[in-house]
Write a protein that holds these residues in place. Structure first.
Motif, PDB file in Angstrom:
ATOM      1  N   TRP A 189       0.848  -1.204   0.000  1.00 37.03           N
ATOM      2  CA  TRP A 189       0.000   0.000   0.000  1.00 37.03           C
ATOM      3  C   TRP A 189       0.889   1.263   0.000  1.00 37.03           C
ATOM      4  O   TRP A 189       0.698   2.203   0.790  1.00 37.03           O
ATOM      5  N   GLU A 225       1.127   3.698  -2.012  1.00 41.08           N
ATOM      6  CA  GLU A 225       0.518   4.973  -2.415  1.00 41.08           C
ATOM      7  C   GLU A 225       0.060   5.802  -1.215  1.00 41.08           C
ATOM      8  O   GLU A 225      -0.159   7.012  -1.330  1.00 41.08           O
ATOM      9  N   LEU A 242      -6.944   5.067   1.208  1.00 47.64           N
ATOM     10  CA  LEU A 242      -6.911   3.814   0.449  1.00 47.64           C
ATOM     11  C   LEU A 242      -7.885   3.866  -0.721  1.00 47.64           C
ATOM     12  O   LEU A 242      -7.544   3.460  -1.842  1.00 47.64           O
ATOM     13  N   TYR A 243      -9.089   4.366  -0.473  1.00 53.51           N
ATOM     14  CA  TYR A 243     -10.064   4.486  -1.560  1.00 53.51           C
ATOM     15  C   TYR A 243      -9.594   5.510  -2.596  1.00 53.51           C
ATOM     16  O   TYR A 243      -9.739   5.301  -3.808  1.00 53.51           O
ATOM     17  N   ALA A 298      -6.515   6.307  -3.317  1.00 50.79           N
ATOM     18  CA  ALA A 298      -5.329   5.839  -4.035  1.00 50.79           C
ATOM     19  C   ALA A 298      -5.603   4.636  -4.926  1.00 50.79           C
ATOM     20  O   ALA A 298      -5.038   4.522  -6.013  1.00 50.79           O
ATOM     21  N   TYR A 299      -6.472   3.733  -4.457  1.00 52.12           N
ATOM     22  CA  TYR A 299      -6.635   2.473  -5.176  1.00 52.12           C
ATOM     23  C   TYR A 299      -8.032   2.277  -5.762  1.00 52.12           C
ATOM     24  O   TYR A 299      -8.240   1.351  -6.558  1.00 52.12           O
ATOM     25  N   LYS A 354     -12.311  -2.093   2.178  1.00 53.94           N
ATOM     26  CA  LYS A 354     -10.927  -1.773   2.549  1.00 53.94           C
ATOM     27  C   LYS A 354     -10.689  -1.936   4.058  1.00 53.94           C
ATOM     28  O   LYS A 354      -9.684  -1.463   4.580  1.00 53.94           O
TER      29      LYS A 354
END
Length: 817
Positions: free
Chosen positions: A262, A264, A281-282, A284-285, A291
């Motif tokens: 992770w 990013e 997280l949302y 970036a990915y 998540k």
């Protein structure tokens, strides 16, 4: 705040603080901050030069430099390229007329903006982060105004507040710094009157360290150490996958790290809580998948995991790969190509072990509270660690532990190299709930080695001579076992007491320390302290465990009065339901109950007078916590090398009849048992014995009857070690010199009067030690072969074994030309 837990942590911290070998590896702070603070002066004209030179220190500088975190270096870079703007940013940070939160936000915002300009100016440099976050801001503020500010790191403050139930508010790290300062002042009010504070300040002065008048460094260190250096009860166990199907395991093992992906997200220190990590997280990915697991893994990796935690490595759901101990805080390693979120780990073991149970799929899971599911009362982590045959918990030791708990003393016997001492330590770790490092520092553990000249006076009790000015005094003292048995007995007796009784004793002991300090001050001023008006006796010197007082009969002569006599005398007269007079108090020494009892009575009255004058009175509102019974374990290595009957003396009886008094040939005044000896039920003794050593003394039947003997025989470690780390074939070839099977049937080479299990070479001789210079040829020629040849000379092996020894040497090409 959880007052009971706070006091426990504070007491643990105080106990470790002054130790040279403290588990807290943080003493460097006082040294480097002394160096920096001596040079820090924001009022000088050339502030930039001052800033650069202030942080040039000798020794560790972990406070402002670590892997990919170097705020002072980056600040210097900004000073060089944007001197006026950067100076203005610092001036604004130190401006007390502006509220703190605004200053913190503006300072970081300035560096966020300027970093872009710096990246454009130096495109070939890896300028990913300016490192001017709340950690560095707290450092600058602390140096500028130590009476108001302190060092800060979000993770340790969050963990401390969570553990103590202080309702820590997560509103972003800059705002949390303000809350942290409130917590800091709350703690200061609690500890300010502790006698430890005076010792702490004196220690800093005497050692030319940072004086810390505000106590802010001390409190920061206390909070940090309380959650970072785990005590056994707080240690956590984690199940971890180093990449998909553990494809990163070899790399991480070699580097001594563990890491998460992770990437990013960049530095996790920039997030205040799990919600911020989840949002990132949302962002970036993307994607619609949940998540939650990724959020928990990253959040716990930075905020919940601590130094000293145990990491159990898995591959898939049914294979273990090894385990290790966390040895650093979280850091973001921008120089790595991937898996940039890292911690250092001291890996203990590596291999492959298949298990029957399915493990969780997640990358990182806290399994501390999981049960094994085997109806054996064990934890899940204990089961997993036992599968890897580690030193923390060994299921195969369980029958030995059960035997030790029943018999109280055992002897692990076997030939050389079978790891008897290692096995004994492993049992001690299991029974005390400690890892290897903690065991060596534990007051509940001792290890000694016997030798032929060892005596009762070395081991149990004896006489020592002490120089007192121009005189020599002789006194009876406890030795190794006497002291250890006393400590175990005190804990055992305290565990039987009602909590209020223990509370009274603790309170009196605390007040007595203050009383002695006041006496010492009077002596420094007047050279002596009168015990009672209208009498001659005076206190002339304060010893570690006693007061030196001149005698009634001779003003120029003196006697030592034990602290324990004054303390127990006070409790007996003033804090017991049934008053116990000095002459009748069995807890006091013979001296106290003899014709000099009036002297002791007057000393107790002087102590009481001190308490009355200072309005110190025991109250039932004092802490009344029940004392937990603890195990105490003594390992005696090479126990049969001494004359046991002579060394143990009257304790041969005490070994069998635990808790019963045995008359001692030496009466020790400051012992709990005076002229008696008691081995309490919570004291366990583990001896080790080399069965191949024919030169040592015989263990007679009376002693044999009181010990249980456990065979530790050689074993093939091939399945337990990495490939190539155990000389399997050589082990089997040498084993065949002694036995045809598993040490039950004798080979043709061993003499009939010897048993294979008593003389065969142990497995430790066949472990590869090439990294230490002990490869196979070296071990054969200088360790294994000499013992085999000695066996032939002594008749352990028959003469025709020489031919077989030479054949082994040729077969494995072991001869050194």
């Amino acid at each position: 705040m959880n007052q009971e837990l706070f006091q426990k942590k504070w007491n643990q911290y105080k106990e470790e603080f002054f130790k040279d070998s403290s588990i807290y590896d943080e003493k460097y702070k006082w040294d480097v901050l002394k160096q920096v603070s001596d040079k820090w002066n924001w009022n000088v004209d050339d502030k930039i030069t001052m800033f650069k030179e202030a942080f040039e220190v000798k020794g560790r500088n972990n406070l402002w430099t670590s892997i990919n975190y170097y705020p002072t270096t980056m600040a210097t870079w900004f000073f060089n390229d944007f001197p006026d703007e950067t100076l203005a940013a610092f001036e604004n940070l130190f401006n007390e007329e502006t509220d703190l939160l605004t200053r913190l936000n503006d300072f970081k915002k300035y560096f966020d903006n300027q970093l872009t300009l710096l990246q454009d100016k130096y495109p070939d440099k890896k300028l990913n982060y300016h490192s001017q976050d709340i950690r560095s801001m707290s450092l600058y503020l602390f140096l500028q105004n130590p009476s108001k500010y302190s060092l800060f790191k979000f993770s340790f403050v969050k963990n401390f507040a969570d553990q103590l139930g202080m309702g820590f508010i997560r509103k972003g790290q800059n705002h949390n710094y303000i809350i942290y300062l409130e917590i800091l002042n709350q703690i200061k009010e609690i500890i300010l009157s502790d006698p430890f504070i005076q010792q702490y300040r004196q220690y800093n002065t005497e050692n030319n360290l940072y004086t810390d008048e505000s106590l802010h460094l001390l409190i920061q260190d206390f909070m940090y150490c309380s959650v970072t250096y785990n005590h056994t009860s707080e240690k956590r166990y984690w199940l971890y996958s180093p990449g998909e199907s553990a494809y990163k395991w070899d790399e991480f093992y070699d580097l001594g790290i563990m890491a998460l992906g992770w990437d990013e997200l960049q530095d996790l220190n920039s997030y205040s809580n799990g919600d911020e990590i989840k949002k990132a997280l949302y962002d970036a990915y993307g994607g619609n998948e949940n998540k939650s697991n990724a959020t928990i893994a990253n959040d716990e990796f930075i905020n919940s995991m601590n130094i000293g935690d145990i990491i159990i490595v898995k591959k898939g759901r049914k294979q273990l790969m090894g385990f290790g101990e966390v040895s650093s805080d979280y850091y973001y390693d921008a120089d790595r190509e991937d898996y940039k979120h890292a911690r250092k780990v001291e890996w203990k073991k590596k291999g492959e072990w298949n298990i029957d149970q399915h493990m969780v799929v997640k990358t990182l899971t806290d399994i501390t509270g999981y049960d094994s599911g085997l109806d054996d009362g064990k934890k899940y982590y204990e089961y997993l660690l036992s599968m890897m045959d580690n030193n923390l918990t060994k299921y195969e030791n369980e029958h030995i532990i059960n035997l030790l708990q029943y018999k109280k003393q055992i002897i692990l016997q076997g030939p050389p190299g079978t790891g008897k001492t290692r096995e004994a330590k492993s049992i001690a770790q299991n029974m005390l709930g400690l890892d290897e490092k903690e065991l060596q520092k534990s007051e509940q553990f001792k290890i000694i080695q016997f030798h032929p000249s060892y005596t009762y006076e070395d081991f149990v009790r004896g006489i020592v001579a002490e120089s007192k000015g121009d005189k020599i005094e002789y006194k009876n003292v406890n030795k190794i076992l006497g002291e250890f048995a006393d400590a175990a007995l005190k804990n055992y007796l305290d565990s039987k007491k009602i909590p209020e009784q223990v509370s009274k004793e603790n309170w009196v002991n605390t007040q007595y320390v203050k009383f002695k300090e006041s006496i010492q001050k009077e002596i420094e001023t007047d050279n002596e302290v009168l015990i009672k008006e209208g009498t001659k006796p005076k206190i002339t010197f304060v010893e570690d465990d006693s007061l030196r007082v001149n005698r009634y009969s001779n003003e120029n002569d003196s006697v030592l009065v034990k602290d324990s006599d004054i303390i127990n005398g006070y409790i007996g007269l003033y804090l017991s339901e049934m008053t116990s007079k000095i002459r009748n108090n069995e807890l006091l020494s013979k001296s106290a109950r003899s014709g000099m009892y009036y002297l002791y009575q007057n000393l107790v009255e002087k102590f009481k007078k001190y308490l009355d004058e200072n309005n110190l009175q025991y109250s039932t509102t004092n802490e009344t916590k029940k004392i937990e019974k603890k195990n105490y374990i003594l390992i005696i290595d090479e126990i049969n090398r001494a004359n046991l009957s002579s060394v143990l003396g009257e304790l041969i009886y005490a070994l069998e009849y635990r808790g019963e008094e045995v008359e001692s040939m030496y009466s020790v005044d400051d012992s709990l048992t005076k002229n008696k000896l008691i081995l309490p039920p919570n004291l366990y003794i583990i001896g080790t014995m080399n069965t191949a050593d024919r030169s040592v003394g015989h263990i007679d039947y009376a002693i044999r009857r009181r010990f249980a003997f456990v065979d530790i025989i050689p074993k093939d470690l091939t399945s337990e070690m990495e490939e190539g780390k155990f000389y399997t074939d050589l082990f089997s070839a040498v084993k065949a010199l002694f036995t045809e099977n598993e040490y039950e049937t004798k080979s043709d080479f061993i003499s009939q009067e010897f048993e294979p299990k008593d003389v065969a070479l142990g497995h430790s001789y066949f472990i590869d030690k090439s990294e230490e210079g002990g490869e196979m040829k070296v071990r054969w020629n200088y360790e294994i072969k000499p013992i085999l040849l000695e066996y032939v000379r002594d008749g352990v092996l028959k003469a025709d074994a020489l031919g077989q020894i030479n054949e082994i040497e040729n077969q494995f090409t072991l001869k050194i030309e």
